[in-house]
Design a protein around this motif. Sequence first.
Motif, PDB file in Angstrom:
ATOM      1  N   VAL A  99     -10.474  -7.074 -34.093  1.00 39.28           N
ATOM      2  CA  VAL A  99     -11.926  -7.271 -35.046  1.00 39.28           C
ATOM      3  C   VAL A  99     -12.672  -5.964 -34.583  1.00 39.28           C
ATOM      4  O   VAL A  99     -13.253  -5.224 -35.337  1.00 39.28           O
ATOM      5  N   ALA A 100     -13.013  -5.671 -33.171  1.00 39.11           N
ATOM      6  CA  ALA A 100     -13.572  -4.708 -32.951  1.00 39.11           C
ATOM      7  C   ALA A 100     -13.428  -3.319 -33.683  1.00 39.11           C
ATOM      8  O   ALA A 100     -14.239  -2.521 -33.778  1.00 39.11           O
ATOM      9  N   ALA A 101     -12.085  -3.173 -33.678  1.00 36.91           N
ATOM     10  CA  ALA A 101     -11.509  -2.063 -34.357  1.00 36.91           C
ATOM     11  C   ALA A 101     -12.065  -1.834 -35.670  1.00 36.91           C
ATOM     12  O   ALA A 101     -11.996  -0.830 -36.396  1.00 36.91           O
ATOM     13  N   MET A 102     -12.264  -2.795 -36.443  1.00 31.74           N
ATOM     14  CA  MET A 102     -12.845  -3.049 -37.814  1.00 31.74           C
ATOM     15  C   MET A 102     -14.186  -2.679 -37.881  1.00 31.74           C
ATOM     16  O   MET A 102     -14.579  -2.337 -39.044  1.00 31.74           O
ATOM     17  N   ILE A 103     -14.833  -2.688 -36.657  1.00 25.64           N
ATOM     18  CA  ILE A 103     -16.316  -2.518 -37.100  1.00 25.64           C
ATOM     19  C   ILE A 103     -16.756  -1.147 -36.687  1.00 25.64           C
ATOM     20  O   ILE A 103     -16.634  -0.756 -35.494  1.00 25.64           O
ATOM     21  N   PRO A 104     -17.311  -0.474 -37.430  1.00 24.36           N
ATOM     22  CA  PRO A 104     -17.389   0.983 -37.022  1.00 24.36           C
ATOM     23  C   PRO A 104     -18.941   1.119 -36.454  1.00 24.36           C
ATOM     24  O   PRO A 104     -20.034   0.308 -36.541  1.00 24.36           O
ATOM     25  N   ASN A 105     -19.082   2.317 -35.768  1.00 24.33           N
ATOM     26  CA  ASN A 105     -20.437   2.521 -35.226  1.00 24.33           C
ATOM     27  C   ASN A 105     -21.544   2.673 -36.295  1.00 24.33           C
ATOM     28  O   ASN A 105     -21.120   2.970 -37.387  1.00 24.33           O
ATOM     29  N   HIS A 106     -22.824   2.612 -35.780  1.00 22.57           N
ATOM     30  CA  HIS A 106     -23.930   2.396 -36.767  1.00 22.57           C
ATOM     31  C   HIS A 106     -23.831   1.589 -38.016  1.00 22.57           C
ATOM     32  O   HIS A 106     -23.883   1.887 -38.762  1.00 22.57           O
ATOM     33  N   THR A 117     -15.332 -15.280 -30.787  1.00 23.23           N
ATOM     34  CA  THR A 117     -16.439 -14.278 -31.361  1.00 23.23           C
ATOM     35  C   THR A 117     -17.009 -13.817 -29.940  1.00 23.23           C
ATOM     36  O   THR A 117     -17.150 -12.617 -30.091  1.00 23.23           O
ATOM     37  N   GLU A 118     -16.969 -14.542 -28.982  1.00 26.93           N
ATOM     38  CA  GLU A 118     -17.656 -14.023 -27.679  1.00 26.93           C
ATOM     39  C   GLU A 118     -16.571 -12.835 -27.256  1.00 26.93           C
ATOM     40  O   GLU A 118     -16.975 -11.774 -26.478  1.00 26.93           O
ATOM     41  N   GLU A 119     -15.208 -13.171 -27.666  1.00 26.27           N
ATOM     42  CA  GLU A 119     -14.193 -12.075 -27.042  1.00 26.27           C
ATOM     43  C   GLU A 119     -14.417 -10.698 -27.943  1.00 26.27           C
ATOM     44  O   GLU A 119     -14.178  -9.655 -27.526  1.00 26.27           O
ATOM     45  N   VAL A 120     -14.929 -10.928 -29.188  1.00 27.50           N
ATOM     46  CA  VAL A 120     -14.979  -9.872 -29.918  1.00 27.50           C
ATOM     47  C   VAL A 120     -16.256  -9.232 -29.397  1.00 27.50           C
ATOM     48  O   VAL A 120     -16.298  -7.621 -29.433  1.00 27.50           O
ATOM     49  N   ALA A 121     -17.302  -9.530 -28.968  1.00 25.00           N
ATOM     50  CA  ALA A 121     -18.433  -9.051 -28.401  1.00 25.00           C
ATOM     51  C   ALA A 121     -17.839  -8.187 -27.071  1.00 25.00           C
ATOM     52  O   ALA A 121     -18.491  -7.040 -27.072  1.00 25.00           O
TER      53      ALA A 121
END
Length: 272
Positions: A99-106, A117-121
């Motif tokens: 999931v984190a890889a799907m979230i772009p910076n900015h 979801t805490e693991e995503v954080a």
Amino acid sequence: MNANKHINNSPQAVGALSRRQAAILQQAREIGYVSVADLAHRYEVTSQSIRRDLDHISKLQLLQRVHGGGVICGGVANLGYQARRNLATQAKRRIGRAVAAMIPNHSSLFINIGTTTEEVARQLTAHSGLLVITNNVNVINILYPCKGIEVVTASGIVRREDGGIVGDAAALFAAQYKVDYAVIGASAVDMEGALLDYDYREVRVTHEIISNSREVILAADAMKFDRRAPVRIGSIGQVHYLVTDSKPPRQFLRACRDHSIQIKIAPDGAGD
């Protein structure tokens, strides 16, 4: 699996267990979950023997069978927070990375309540330029030290057992925003595509999170397909992506295809 099954704590049921089965039940009560692989190693027996043990304990309604093991959980009450943290830890770590890889910076995002979801954080801590809005005290504690991430917290009732911020005030807070992504969890997912939870106060907040996000990512390990919960969050049709750790059941895949949901299976990785 019977959705109306409740856990039976009667002495008669416990007395029908073998010594090993009683020990397995005690371990499940202590940590919330037992796995077939771990039990087979611990007792030096085959996985088939452990599955028979778990099936027997489950038939006595002392344990709920789930993928790869068993949990202490009824149909209307969730496991305790620490027990949930012990469930599917490697799967959650894989999902978090994916999931984190799907979230772009900015970008801006909601992160709601849940151990996944805490693991995503945890996997977002190296990102930069993020605005994270959350009703999860544990997510706040993970992300607020990060220089590249601004954290905004909801107001409302803090649930003592897990640090979730719930209630009408938290829902109204979430409704003030329109963000790029929502990362949400669910306590259970049924075969028709319903997303389910236990606390209607939490569900009210999640409704607003979904409604005020441009793309919704459901982070859910495969165990969620074996669980039951009584409060409806919504349906898989309100989600854009499902990130999980293994291929979902066939009936659920049909529901995803009907709604053009993109399914991402989190890959194995070093450290799991």
